[in-house]
Design a protein around this motif. Sequence first.
Motif, short mmCIF file in Angstrom:
data_model
loop_
_atom_site.label_atom_id
_atom_site.label_comp_id
_atom_site.label_asym_id
_atom_site.label_seq_id
_atom_site.Cartn_x
_atom_site.Cartn_y
_atom_site.Cartn_z
N SER A 79 -1.04 6.85 3.58
CA SER A 79 -1.48 7.07 2.20
C SER A 79 -0.62 8.14 1.56
CB SER A 79 -2.95 7.49 2.17
OG SER A 79 -3.77 6.46 2.63
N THR A 80 0.50 7.72 1.04
CA THR A 80 1.44 8.68 0.43
C THR A 80 1.19 8.84 -1.05
OG1 THR A 80 3.03 6.93 -0.02
CG2 THR A 80 3.22 8.06 2.11
N GLY A 81 0.35 7.97 -1.60
CA GLY A 81 0.11 7.99 -3.03
C GLY A 81 1.14 7.16 -3.78
N ALA A 82 2.18 6.70 -3.09
CA ALA A 82 3.20 5.88 -3.74
C ALA A 82 2.65 4.48 -3.98
CB ALA A 82 4.45 5.80 -2.86
N ILE A 104 0.41 -19.00 11.54
CA ILE A 104 -0.15 -18.10 10.54
C ILE A 104 -1.09 -18.93 9.68
CG2 ILE A 104 0.31 -16.70 8.50
CD1 ILE A 104 2.94 -15.88 9.77
N ILE A 105 -2.36 -18.56 9.70
CA ILE A 105 -3.35 -19.29 8.93
C ILE A 105 -3.40 -18.77 7.50
CG2 ILE A 105 -5.83 -19.83 8.77
CD1 ILE A 105 -5.78 -19.52 11.92
N ALA A 106 -3.30 -17.46 7.35
CA ALA A 106 -3.30 -16.84 6.03
C ALA A 106 -2.66 -15.47 6.13
CB ALA A 106 -4.73 -16.70 5.51
N HIS A 107 -2.02 -15.04 5.06
CA HIS A 107 -1.53 -13.67 5.00
C HIS A 107 -1.56 -13.22 3.55
CE1 HIS A 107 2.90 -14.97 4.46
NE2 HIS A 107 2.26 -16.05 4.78
N GLU A 108 -2.11 -12.02 3.35
CA GLU A 108 -2.31 -11.50 2.00
C GLU A 108 -2.04 -10.00 1.98
OE1 GLU A 108 -3.06 -13.25 -0.69
OE2 GLU A 108 -3.49 -15.14 0.34
N GLY A 109 -1.39 -9.55 0.95
CA GLY A 109 -1.30 -8.13 0.66
C GLY A 109 -2.53 -7.73 -0.13
N LEU A 110 -2.89 -6.47 -0.07
CA LEU A 110 -4.06 -6.00 -0.79
C LEU A 110 -3.66 -5.06 -1.92
CD1 LEU A 110 -6.38 -5.20 2.25
CD2 LEU A 110 -6.35 -7.26 0.84
N ALA A 111 -4.47 -5.02 -2.97
CA ALA A 111 -4.27 -4.09 -4.07
C ALA A 111 -4.41 -2.67 -3.53
CB ALA A 111 -5.30 -4.35 -5.17
N PRO A 112 -3.84 -1.68 -4.19
CA PRO A 112 -3.94 -0.30 -3.69
C PRO A 112 -5.39 0.19 -3.69
CG PRO A 112 -2.94 -0.35 -5.88
CD PRO A 112 -3.09 -1.77 -5.44
N THR A 159 -19.35 2.57 -5.41
CA THR A 159 -18.49 3.71 -5.71
C THR A 159 -17.05 3.23 -5.75
OG1 THR A 159 -18.34 4.29 -3.37
CG2 THR A 159 -20.01 5.43 -4.66
N GLU A 160 -16.24 3.92 -6.54
CA GLU A 160 -14.83 3.59 -6.60
C GLU A 160 -14.13 4.17 -5.39
OE1 GLU A 160 -12.99 4.65 -10.27
OE2 GLU A 160 -14.51 3.62 -11.45
N GLY A 161 -13.16 3.44 -4.90
CA GLY A 161 -12.37 3.94 -3.78
C GLY A 161 -12.62 3.18 -2.50
N PRO A 162 -11.83 3.49 -1.49
CA PRO A 162 -11.92 2.78 -0.22
C PRO A 162 -13.16 3.17 0.57
CG PRO A 162 -10.33 4.55 -0.07
CD PRO A 162 -10.78 4.49 -1.50
N TYR A 163 -13.40 2.41 1.63
CA TYR A 163 -14.56 2.61 2.50
C TYR A 163 -14.59 4.01 3.09
CZ TYR A 163 -17.44 2.13 6.67
OH TYR A 163 -18.37 2.32 7.65
N ALA A 164 -13.46 4.52 3.52
CA ALA A 164 -13.44 5.83 4.17
C ALA A 164 -12.24 6.63 3.70
CB ALA A 164 -13.37 5.65 5.69
N GLU A 165 -12.40 7.93 3.68
CA GLU A 165 -11.26 8.81 3.40
C GLU A 165 -10.35 8.75 4.63
OE1 GLU A 165 -10.57 10.48 0.60
OE2 GLU A 165 -12.34 9.55 -0.30
N SER A 166 -9.08 8.60 4.41
CA SER A 166 -8.18 8.44 5.53
C SER A 166 -6.76 8.75 5.10
CB SER A 166 -8.26 7.00 6.06
OG SER A 166 -7.34 6.79 7.08
N VAL A 167 -5.92 9.08 6.07
CA VAL A 167 -4.51 9.27 5.77
C VAL A 167 -3.77 7.94 5.84
CG1 VAL A 167 -4.45 11.65 6.54
CG2 VAL A 167 -3.96 9.83 8.16
#
Length: 110
Positions: free
Chosen positions: A11-14, A44-52, A65-73
């Motif tokens: 999670s570099t913020g980039a 490969i059955i499926a492959h997807e990139g995820l939004a930030p 709540t906004e944001g990911p499931y857990a705070e993480s690096v």
Amino acid sequence: MRFVLFFGEASTGADWSELPQAQKDEWFETYQRWVAAVRERGTIIAHEGLAPTTEAFTVRDETVTEGPYAESVEQISGLVLVDLPDLETALELAKAAPTDMVEVRATVDG
């Protein structure tokens, strides 16, 4: 056997959209070579990139709540669903994946 390979990145913020095109092109070339290696060993059955994670939401009980499931690096940046001969093959391919981290999980039948 089916496995989900969760790709993780530091999670570099980039934001992907802010990366130079040459860096994106290099990553895609590496990823395509990795995809070819996976296809040599299985499917490969499926492959997807995820939004930030800035676009993620978490729901607990009835609270959103906004944001990911857990705070993480690290953050999950994509996933690949594959059908491979065994866990050893999945782990071998995960080690070669063009990402900072890969979490490998077998799917549950039923």
